[in-house]
Design an enzyme around this catalytic site. Structure first.
Site, short mmCIF file in Angstrom:
data_model
loop_
_atom_site.label_atom_id
_atom_site.label_comp_id
_atom_site.label_asym_id
_atom_site.label_seq_id
_atom_site.Cartn_x
_atom_site.Cartn_y
_atom_site.Cartn_z
CB THR A 197 -0.88 -0.18 1.31
OG1 THR A 197 -1.83 -0.97 1.18
CG2 THR A 197 -1.59 1.24 1.56
N GLY A 251 -5.68 -4.10 7.48
CA GLY A 251 -6.68 -3.03 7.62
C GLY A 251 -7.74 -3.46 8.74
N1 ASP Z 1 -4.32 -1.48 4.84
C1 ASP Z 1 -4.41 -2.27 3.52
C2 ASP Z 1 -5.74 -2.97 3.66
O1 ASP Z 1 -6.21 -3.62 4.51
C3 ASP Z 1 -3.37 -3.26 3.04
C4 ASP Z 1 -2.08 -2.69 3.24
O2 ASP Z 1 -1.94 -1.74 3.96
O3 ASP Z 1 -0.95 -3.27 2.73
O4 ASP Z 1 -6.85 -2.80 2.43
#
Ligand code: ASP
Length: 340
Positions: A197, A251
């Site tokens: 991300t 997340g």
């Molecule tokens: N936070 C993101 C999600 O859960 C994933 C990530 O940060 O890699 O969608």
């Protein structure tokens, strides 16, 4: 071809991890920075990244940093700086946002993004986008052109089209590495851990703080799953005079702990320093939660001080301050950081 000369580097993305800035544990006298910027390209990984691979990733992280830093140096807004940085990272196939996003369990891409302006507490977000090339642009338009905060799926896509954003087939986001990843996960009946991300936080010469985050979510997620990124206050927050936060991690944990808002609230209501607030939320809350793979945060306070911390092995990150402190890293630079 400055950008993405080595798309084949994508194989390296399987090595993802997170790290934090160099902190000795002794808090120096706060300097008021004229401007500061920090970005992340995800956190995760089962081990540290080999030094040669880290050096390659640092090239891309630094290129992304230049996008936002140049805007801040020229007196531009934090909002424009975070958006420009995230657009670079969305276009770079090495990260889990825009091109190169992870795949859902039915081998498609659904993208989430959020942007927040700390000067007026306006925010915009999109969830479940399947065809907008740069979701962060759509999030900004939701903030600026609608009375809403969050648009999802088809409605968000329709709005983005109306606003003239570039529309692409869902296959545009696919890379060979992501196909291999999803096939492996499906054969093992697993969901992926968070990885890649992207996000950015900045404070500009006028003291305005902005934050932006963009993601493909978790590899192998169910159709329709929405993560922390478009939920304002979970992953992303910006409040002038206090803090800006962008996160990466599992997340579901971030939503349940309102991570970004908690960091803000501990500073605003309890008078904690940025470092104390981050430590409290990441290590005393997130790290203690069952059923998740952790993650990290990047933050800037009202003085322009930067904190980058993560509970995972690595976090892709880069930072710059007007006073000259700048760098990029993937592995943890100070193993003692967790003990602050
Ligand atoms: N936070 C993101 C999600 O859960 C994933 C990530 O940060 O890699 O969608």
């Amino acid at each position: 071809m400055r950008k993405f000369i080595s798309i084949t580097l994508f194989v390296l993305s399987g090595l993802f991890v997170a790290s934090c800035t160099d902190n000795s544990g002794v808090r120096p006298e706060p300097i008021q920075e004229e401007w500061s910027i920090v970005l992340h390209g995800g956190a995760g990984g089962k081990s540290e990244m080999p030094a040669e691979d880290e050096e390659i990733f640092k090239i891309f992280l630094n290129e992304a940093l230049v996008e936002g830093k140049t805007i801040l140096e020229n007196g531009g807004s934090a909002l424009d700086a975070v958006q420009a940085t995230v657009i670079y990272l969305e276009d770079c196939p090495l990260f889990n946002a825009g091109k190169g996003a992870v795949m859902t369990s039915d081998k498609r891409h659904e993208l989430d993004a959020c942007i927040m302006d700390g000067s007026n507490l306006m925010a915009g977000a999109v969830a479940g986008l399947t065809d907008v090339k740069n979701p962060i642009k759509a999030a900004r338009l939701v903030m600026e052109k609608t009375p809403h905060v969050l648009l999802i799926g088809e409605g968000a896509s329709h709005f983005a089209k109306e606003q003239g954003l570039e529309i692409v087939p869902n296959s545009y986001f696919t890379t060979e590495g992501r196909v291999k990843e999803i096939e492996k996960l499906l054969s093992e009946r697993k969901q992926g851990s968070p990885m890649g991300t992207v996000g950015c936080v900045a404070i500009d010469k006028n003291g305005n703080i902005a934050a932006a985050t963009s993601t493909g979510g978790m590899a192998g997620k169910k159709w329709g799953r929405v993560g922390d990124v478009p939920i304002v206050g979970a992953s992303t927050i910006a409040h002038n005079g206090v803090v800006g936060v962008s996160s990466t991690g599992h997340g579901e944990l971030w939503i349940r702990q309102s991570v970004a808002h908690d960091i803000y609230a501990l500073m605003e209501y309890k008078g904690m320093t940025l470092k104390e607030a981050v430590h409290e939320v990441l290590w005393n809350k997130i790290d203690k939660m069952e059923g998740g793979t952790g993650g990290g945060v990047i933050c800037i306070d009202a003085t322009g001080d930067i904190v980058m911390d993560f509970t995972t092995k690595i976090m892709f990150r880069a930072w710059a301050k007007s006073s000259g402190d700048t760098g990029a890293a993937v592995n943890r630079t100070n193993p003692e950081e967790k003990k602050i």
